[in-house]
Write an enzyme that holds these catalytic residues in place. Structure first.
Site, PDB file in Angstrom:
ATOM      1  CB  CYS A  54     -28.286  -0.332   1.012  1.00  0.00           C
ATOM      2  SG  CYS A  54     -27.770  -0.453  -0.689  1.00  0.00           S
ATOM      3  NE  ARG A  60     -33.078  -2.705   4.908  1.00  0.00           N
ATOM      4  CZ  ARG A  60     -34.132  -1.919   4.634  1.00  0.00           C
ATOM      5  NH1 ARG A  60     -35.328  -2.274   5.048  1.00  0.00           N
ATOM      6  NH2 ARG A  60     -33.997  -0.816   3.948  1.00  0.00           N
ATOM      7  CD1 TRP A 114     -28.672  -7.124  -3.300  1.00  0.00           C
ATOM      8  CD2 TRP A 114     -29.381  -5.358  -4.455  1.00  0.00           C
ATOM      9  NE1 TRP A 114     -29.187  -7.583  -4.484  1.00  0.00           N
ATOM     10  CE2 TRP A 114     -29.620  -6.530  -5.226  1.00  0.00           C
ATOM     11  CE3 TRP A 114     -29.745  -4.126  -4.993  1.00  0.00           C
ATOM     12  CZ2 TRP A 114     -30.216  -6.493  -6.485  1.00  0.00           C
ATOM     13  CZ3 TRP A 114     -30.333  -4.085  -6.251  1.00  0.00           C
ATOM     14  CH2 TRP A 114     -30.561  -5.262  -6.975  1.00  0.00           C
ATOM     15  CG  ASN A 134     -31.923   1.802   1.149  1.00  0.00           C
ATOM     16  OD1 ASN A 134     -31.647   1.176   0.128  1.00  0.00           O
ATOM     17  ND2 ASN A 134     -33.097   1.718   1.746  1.00  0.00           N
ATOM     18  N   GLY A 135     -30.904   3.571  -1.648  1.00  0.00           N
ATOM     19  CA  GLY A 135     -31.767   4.114  -2.700  1.00  0.00           C
ATOM     20  C   GLY A 135     -30.961   4.292  -3.979  1.00  0.00           C
ATOM     21  CD  GLU A 138     -43.311 -18.739  -3.553  1.00  0.00           C
ATOM     22  OE1 GLU A 138     -43.320 -17.747  -4.327  1.00  0.00           O
ATOM     23  OE2 GLU A 138     -42.510 -18.834  -2.601  1.00  0.00           O
ATOM     24  CE  LYS A 166     -39.552 -19.306  -1.575  1.00  0.00           C
ATOM     25  NZ  LYS A 166     -39.984 -18.307  -2.492  1.00  0.00           N
ATOM     26  CD  GLU A 203     -36.213 -16.789  -3.753  1.00  0.00           C
ATOM     27  OE1 GLU A 203     -35.844 -15.612  -3.698  1.00  0.00           O
ATOM     28  OE2 GLU A 203     -37.298 -17.162  -3.307  1.00  0.00           O
ATOM     29  CG  HIS A 251     -51.141 -23.729 -26.933  1.00  0.00           C
ATOM     30  ND1 HIS A 251     -51.944 -23.927 -28.039  1.00  0.00           N
ATOM     31  CD2 HIS A 251     -51.915 -24.004 -25.856  1.00  0.00           C
ATOM     32  CE1 HIS A 251     -53.171 -24.259 -27.650  1.00  0.00           C
ATOM     33  NE2 HIS A 251     -53.186 -24.318 -26.322  1.00  0.00           N
ATOM     34  CE  LYS A 291     -37.461 -12.106   3.870  1.00  0.00           C
ATOM     35  NZ  LYS A 291     -37.956 -13.360   3.292  1.00  0.00           N
TER      36      LYS A 291
HETATM   37  C1  AGP Z   1     -39.285 -14.504  -2.509  1.00  0.00           C
HETATM   38  O1  AGP Z   1     -38.656 -15.663  -2.011  1.00  0.00           O
HETATM   39  C2  AGP Z   1     -38.329 -13.351  -2.655  1.00  0.00           C
HETATM   40  N1  AGP Z   1     -37.711 -13.054  -1.423  1.00  0.00           N
HETATM   41  C3  AGP Z   1     -38.977 -12.156  -3.319  1.00  0.00           C
HETATM   42  O2  AGP Z   1     -39.626 -12.562  -4.500  1.00  0.00           O
HETATM   43  C4  AGP Z   1     -40.008 -11.384  -2.459  1.00  0.00           C
HETATM   44  O3  AGP Z   1     -41.185 -12.144  -2.317  1.00  0.00           O
HETATM   45  C5  AGP Z   1     -40.355 -10.085  -3.183  1.00  0.00           C
HETATM   46  O4  AGP Z   1     -39.175  -9.313  -3.277  1.00  0.00           O
HETATM   47  C6  AGP Z   1     -41.439  -9.278  -2.477  1.00  0.00           C
HETATM   48  O5  AGP Z   1     -41.009  -8.942  -1.185  1.00  0.00           O
HETATM   49  P1  AGP Z   1     -42.125  -8.401  -0.150  1.00  0.00           P
HETATM   50  O6  AGP Z   1     -43.083  -9.515   0.081  1.00  0.00           O
HETATM   51  O7  AGP Z   1     -41.343  -8.023   1.079  1.00  0.00           O
HETATM   52  O8  AGP Z   1     -42.794  -7.221  -0.795  1.00  0.00           O
END
Ligand code: AGP
Length: 617
Positions: free
Chosen positions: A2, A27, A80, A106-107, A489, A493, A496, A512, A612
């Protein structure tokens, strides 16, 4: 993940706090809220499900009604969800029984169930499902008969977990309380006013000095300034630093989404990262703070990260082993912390993180620091906790990445790791400065190819290819050697931002078990490799797919005619240094996934359930 933003000073703070929250909204954005102490020394508040836009509309709708929202002490929050669904009731701020104390957080308060039951037995009534609400009720009791400082100390001895808390109370209408344990919190200070926020960018441009609250500390912020204390109640004096953070509200620059803008920024980002790290004597490289002796005796390099950053580290393993000749291993931060830890001699650990605030990675860093293991933060945010807490740091030059799905930050991480591998090889006497210059040139070329490949296939992807694949519910992604972490990776994408299920394997694993999944409803995306031996194996894997009537989408290189001939859909790239094969494919696969997600009308920049910066475990 958050965000909290607060203010205490001479000015009405609502707009400034909302502006700060909107800058940090990436965030977390499923609900939001604001509270202030108004001119009658009463708490005025508004909160809502939804982001800052919904909050602003709700505030506008309340204009002229009973409560004024123009106080000069205030707190705000974007959420969040961790505990309790996204709703008006669960939005922050949270209040005590009489709504005389307001809290944003936040936490995670890990022992909130225990505290809530105790407080309910004492007669407190709760209205939300959140962990945060217990803090408001604790302050209700603790503020009854003791000073602000003592009340804070009583509360922090009771709550367990990670928290950045902002508190205002009608009992102390001139004071704002900021409390930090693990979750980041910083003050923006001037002679007349004080801001406090989860990230310095929230108040960039308002004040030019920043104080990063140390872990396990709190600040009592008045109209005339602030006092900081540790959790023993002792005054402490964290340094006041000049804030280098600027905020350019450049927006989407005409693109439909930040993600598309950031996909197109990647060539520029590679150039900026190379130029920033240009010579091994550059300021960027000096900030690594690693002695040449340690480099020359280096036995191991460890990478630690999450998500995309973990994938970048897995690609970086190949750079370090092939170029710098150092045994290298990547670890997922969330796993690393709970496996038995052996302090390795002659080992440097590089924590890779775009935000520099990811809780799993930050806690792994702290574990290493406690074990006196040399650490480097490879981060994109200079003011982040990891940059401050690691022994050294290497700053990627991706600029602010707004879209939750990482694109340009990943590219910057890969480029920086490629240069770092050459720098280490140079210090070890394995290569000359000409090799470093060649590496820089290779990266520039890779950036050109990355961008040109999008232009080459853009029209085809938009008009034919993305519509052809947007309706599939499942995909299998395959890679091998250095293209396997890249396949991971690419799969992340699609998951997500398009919410499509992808299973991703090293191609050699197909036979396998996963081969049983191959059918006409499950397209296979295969990312080729420029290592000749590996390519032959990948061609065999592609044949395994086709022999079972599988549908094959291939990312291949121009001389790989056999593999290209097998593909139902193919994207072809010019040859580059084999280690940079993933980098040149990055932009096109991001663009391909972006177009599928657009056809599915997904909220591209803010995917459901995500944020984020994951600053909670
Ligand atoms: C990737 O598209 C995501 N946003 C997520 O996996 C991100 O890479 C991960 O949370 C790590 O974030 P950071 O690089 O800020 O540590």
């Amino acid at each position: 993940m958050c965000s909290v933003v607060g203010y205490n000073g001479p000015r009405p703070c609502r707009q400034m706090i909302l502006e700060g929250l909107s800058r940090l909204e990436y965030r977390g954005y499923d609900s939001s809220g604001f509270a202030c102490i108004d001119s009658t020394s009463k708490i005025a508040q508004v909160k809502t499900q939804g982001g800052i836009e919904q909050l602003s509309l709700k505030i506008a709708a309340q204009q002229g009604q009973k409560q004024e929202l123009n106080g000069a002490i205030g707190i705000g929050h974007t959420r969040w969800s961790t505990h309790g669904v996204s709703s008006d009731i669960n939005a922050h701020p949270h209040f005590d029984c009489h709504k005389t104390t307001a809290v944003v957080h936040n936490g995670i308060i890990e022992n909130f169930v225990f505290l809530k039951e105790k407080l309910q037995l004492l007669g407190h009534h709760f209205i939300s499902q959140t962990d945060t609400e217990v803090v408001a009720h604790l302050f209700e009791d603790e503020l009854k008969n003791q000073s602000l400082e003592k009340a804070v100390l009583s509360v922090v001895t009771k709550i367990q977990g990670a928290y950045a808390l902002l508190v205002i109370s009608e009992k102390y209408p001139d004071y704002l309380i900021a409390i930090r344990k693990s979750s980041p919190l910083c003050l923006g200070v001037s002679s007349t006013e004080t801001f406090v926020a989860s990230d310095v960018s929230a108040f960039a441009g308002q004040v030019d000095q920043v104080v990063f609250l140390p872990d396990e500390s709190f600040a009592i912020i008045s109209k005339s300034g602030y006092h900081v204390y540790n959790f023993f109640g002792e005054r402490i004096y964290p340094p006041v630093q000049k804030s280098t953070c600027t905020w350019t509200a450049e927006g989407k620059a005409g693109y439909a989404h930040y993600m598309l803008k950031e996909i197109y920024e990647q060539k520029r980002v590679i150039i900026d990262t190379v130029n920033f790290l240009r010579s091994h004597k550059s300021a960027g490289m000096q900030q690594l703070n690693v002695s040449h002796e340690l480099i020359q005796e280096l036995k191991n390099i460890h990478f630690i990260g999450c998500g995309t950053s973990w994938h970048a580290g897995m690609i970086g393993e190949y750079f370090m082993q092939e170029i710098a000749q150092v045994s290298t291993q990547s670890f997922l931060a969330s796993e690393f912390r709970y496996k038995k830890f052996f302090p390795y001699p002659r080992t440097v650990t590089i924590i890779i993180s775009q935000s520099g605030e990811t809780a799993d990675s930050l806690e792994a860093l702290r574990l290493l620091t406690a074990s006196e293991q040399p650490t480097i933060a490879l981060a994109n945010v200079a003011s982040s906790s990891m940059v401050r807490e690691a022994d050294g740091f290497l700053l990627t030059q991706a600029g602010q990445e707004i879209a939750v799905a990482s694109t340009k930050a990943f590219t910057a991480q890969v480029a920086a790791l490629y240069l770092l591998a050459h720098w280490i090889a140079y210090i070890k006497g394995l290569v000359t400065t000409q090799a470093i210059a060649r590496a820089e040139e290779e990266l520039f070329v890779a950036g050109e190819i990355l961008e040109n490949s999008i232009e080459r296939y853009k029209f085809d992807i938009i008009t034919r290819i993305a519509p052809q694949y947007a309706h599939y519910k499942n995909f299998i992604f395959l890679g091998r050697h250095i293209s396997f972490p890249f396949a991971l990776e690419a799969a992340l994408k699609l998951k997500e931002i398009a919410y499509i299920f992808v299973d991703c394997y090293p191609a050699g694993e197909l036979k396998h078990g996963p081969l049983a999944l191959i059918d006409a409803q499950t397209p296979v995306v295969l990312f080729s490799c420029l290592d000749e031996t590996i390519y032959k194996k990948l061609y065999g894997n592609a044949q395994e797919v086709k022999a079972r009537s599988g549908h094959l989408i291939v990312f291949a290189f121009e001389h790989q005619k056999d593999l290209i001939a097998l593909a139902d859909t193919v994207f072809i790239f010019p040859k580059v240094n084999p280690l940079l094969a993933p980098l040149v494919m990055t932009g096109l696969v991001q663009f391909f996934v972006y177009q599928i997600a657009t056809l599915l009308e997904r909220p591209i920049d803010r995917p459901r359930n995500l944020a984020k910066s994951v600053t909670v475990e």
